[in-house]
Design a protein around this motif. Sequence first.
Motif, short mmCIF file in Angstrom:
data_model
loop_
_atom_site.label_atom_id
_atom_site.label_comp_id
_atom_site.label_asym_id
_atom_site.label_seq_id
_atom_site.Cartn_x
_atom_site.Cartn_y
_atom_site.Cartn_z
N PHE A 252 -30.15 117.17 -22.72
CA PHE A 252 -29.80 117.24 -24.14
C PHE A 252 -30.91 116.64 -25.00
N SER A 253 -31.42 115.47 -24.61
CA SER A 253 -32.49 114.82 -25.36
C SER A 253 -33.78 115.63 -25.30
N ALA A 254 -34.08 116.15 -24.10
CA ALA A 254 -35.33 116.90 -23.94
C ALA A 254 -35.34 118.19 -24.75
N PHE A 255 -34.16 118.75 -25.00
CA PHE A 255 -34.06 119.95 -25.82
C PHE A 255 -33.73 119.61 -27.28
N TYR A 256 -34.07 118.39 -27.68
CA TYR A 256 -33.95 117.96 -29.08
C TYR A 256 -32.53 118.15 -29.63
N GLY A 257 -31.54 117.82 -28.79
CA GLY A 257 -30.17 117.85 -29.27
C GLY A 257 -29.57 119.23 -29.41
N ASP A 258 -30.06 120.20 -28.64
CA ASP A 258 -29.46 121.54 -28.67
C ASP A 258 -27.99 121.43 -28.28
N PRO A 259 -27.06 121.96 -29.11
CA PRO A 259 -25.62 121.83 -28.81
C PRO A 259 -25.21 122.44 -27.47
N ARG A 260 -26.01 123.34 -26.92
CA ARG A 260 -25.66 123.91 -25.61
C ARG A 260 -25.55 122.84 -24.53
N PHE A 261 -26.28 121.74 -24.71
CA PHE A 261 -26.33 120.71 -23.67
C PHE A 261 -25.63 119.42 -24.10
N GLN A 262 -24.83 119.49 -25.14
CA GLN A 262 -24.21 118.28 -25.68
C GLN A 262 -23.36 117.58 -24.63
N PRO A 263 -23.58 116.28 -24.41
CA PRO A 263 -22.77 115.53 -23.44
C PRO A 263 -21.32 115.43 -23.90
N SER A 264 -20.45 115.15 -22.96
CA SER A 264 -19.01 115.08 -23.22
C SER A 264 -18.58 113.64 -23.46
N MET A 265 -17.81 113.43 -24.53
CA MET A 265 -17.25 112.10 -24.79
C MET A 265 -16.27 111.72 -23.69
N LEU A 266 -15.58 112.71 -23.13
CA LEU A 266 -14.64 112.44 -22.05
C LEU A 266 -15.36 111.88 -20.83
N GLN A 267 -16.49 112.49 -20.48
CA GLN A 267 -17.23 111.98 -19.33
C GLN A 267 -17.84 110.61 -19.62
N LYS A 268 -18.29 110.39 -20.85
CA LYS A 268 -18.83 109.08 -21.21
C LYS A 268 -17.76 108.00 -21.05
N GLU A 269 -16.53 108.33 -21.42
CA GLU A 269 -15.45 107.36 -21.29
C GLU A 269 -15.21 107.00 -19.83
N LEU A 270 -15.30 107.99 -18.94
CA LEU A 270 -15.16 107.71 -17.51
C LEU A 270 -16.27 106.79 -17.03
N VAL A 271 -17.50 107.06 -17.48
CA VAL A 271 -18.63 106.22 -17.08
C VAL A 271 -18.44 104.80 -17.62
N ASP A 272 -18.06 104.69 -18.88
CA ASP A 272 -17.87 103.36 -19.49
C ASP A 272 -16.77 102.57 -18.78
N ALA A 273 -15.77 103.29 -18.26
CA ALA A 273 -14.66 102.63 -17.57
C ALA A 273 -14.97 102.33 -16.11
N GLY A 274 -16.15 102.75 -15.64
CA GLY A 274 -16.50 102.54 -14.24
C GLY A 274 -15.83 103.50 -13.29
N ARG A 275 -15.21 104.54 -13.83
CA ARG A 275 -14.58 105.56 -12.99
C ARG A 275 -15.60 106.64 -12.66
N LEU A 276 -16.43 106.34 -11.68
CA LEU A 276 -17.60 107.17 -11.40
C LEU A 276 -17.34 108.27 -10.39
N GLY A 277 -16.13 108.33 -9.84
CA GLY A 277 -15.82 109.35 -8.86
C GLY A 277 -15.58 108.76 -7.50
N ARG A 278 -15.97 109.48 -6.47
CA ARG A 278 -15.70 109.06 -5.10
C ARG A 278 -16.27 107.68 -4.79
N LYS A 279 -17.49 107.41 -5.28
CA LYS A 279 -18.14 106.16 -4.88
C LYS A 279 -17.46 104.93 -5.48
N SER A 280 -16.71 105.10 -6.56
CA SER A 280 -15.99 103.97 -7.15
C SER A 280 -14.49 104.01 -6.83
N GLY A 281 -14.05 105.07 -6.17
CA GLY A 281 -12.65 105.18 -5.82
C GLY A 281 -11.80 105.93 -6.83
#
Length: 511
Positions: A252-281
């Motif tokens: 997203f950053s490398a393409f200067y904020g092109d909306p096609r690559f916009q990150p998800s707030m939902l996924q950011k919330e998972l990362v912020d909560a430490g819910r990283l997937g299999r490796k975190s349980g």
Amino acid sequence: MTWITEDILVAVVGAGAMGAGIAQVAAQAGHRVLLHDMRPEAASQAIASIAAQLERQVAKGRLSAEAQNQALSRLQAVTTLEQVADASLVIEAIVEDLAAKQGLFTELERICKAGAVLASNTSSISISALAAPLRHPERVAGLHFFNPAPVMALVEVVSGLATAPCVAEALHAMAARWGKKPVHARSTPGFIVNRVARPFYAESLRLLQEGAASCVTLDALLRQAGGFPMGPCELMDFIGHDVNYAVTCSVFSAFYGDPRFQPSMLQKELVDAGRLGRKSGQGFYVYGDATEVPAPGWAQASEPQVECVLEGHLGPAQPLVARLRQQGVQIEERPGAGVLRVGEAALVLADGRLAWERAEAEGLANLATFDLALDYSKAGALGISFGPMSEQGRMQIIGVLQQAGFDVAVLADTPGLAVLRTIAMLINEAADTVLQGVASAADIDTAMRAGVNYPQGPLAWADALGLPFVLRVLENLQKAYGESRYRPSLLLRRLSAMGERFHTVPSILWE
């Protein structure tokens, strides 16, 4: 270049999982391999790990004891960088940091002989930037293996601005000799796979944010209708949300904020909560020995329907008609615009519009839209959305699809449903990747099948669906959302207007 022979000396710098895997591939291909890591004993430990992996292959009958011994005899741990001076090919597999890699390549240029090729296993850093400080940047290229390197077939051979064509061709030939499926790519953000794959995650993340369906239902649809080996949510859990989110942010950053690559707030919330997937349980799913896998939200059983009227042709979904007939549904055919009449209800293939909007525009009462499937004759599930619909009509639509053997998922009325919008966006990104000269259509399809196990290359999928249909879906998605995220690629629009296909178009169009 003529140095691609089994007797050339290969060096791998970086003895982590990727470096060790690449060293194993080269050794099994017949090369003497020097493995170096700045961490004491790391290279020796990596070779011990390789020995254990080869031993497991022998135990399973996949490798002879002689081949195991020969491969191990070719591996040598070295303690100083100067010891790789005689290597004809040096592959860098250290931390993903531009300054660290530039420093290493500067040292390698000083140490190695003039004809040596310097390759980076980077998955995201510009090859042009890596080579910029060197006196001879023409001998630097990307050689991006996928994890685990001994198993995954794909290798992206990446050329920077200064990379000599003969270097890229030599690396391509070498990867093929090593039993891999190499593809050429130009050095741009994400190369091929990490760029083209972004919509596979992004569209399901958006559908989750919009409450269209649960993660387990979306995963089931992408697997059972789309033919993908894993659904996007379970795959993000497997990769790790921290890793997947970081890659999306980088692109997203490398393409200067092109909306096609916009990150998800939902996924950011998972990362912020430490819910990283299999490796975190825990991620989208909870992992543990006693954890039950949640069930998809399939519709309850409804009364089977044994008679339908088909008006016109269902386009890419026409094979659905044969499946219905095989399951005992009597179908009367009439002229029309691609509508399957089931009792008082109408069923149409989704085209990127809301079912409610389409019902009004086409004057269709009791309208339902159904999703795309890779193969309607074999798909185990199908998603649908309802527009204005009576309760009896709902039951009739669900009943006829269940009669055909589908598990039916009812999504909120959403443009493009789940599979169709995902495939359309994968096609769109692949088309732009060709348009911008990053890779050929053939190499993109090879990369997506060999690198991330897609059931079909996105551009071959576009050819099968018909480019005008894909273009119409994207235009409708863009209109529905009012966002440039869904803007159709100029190349897709151009080829559709010309009546061409991605894999038959004259090569002059790429030049």
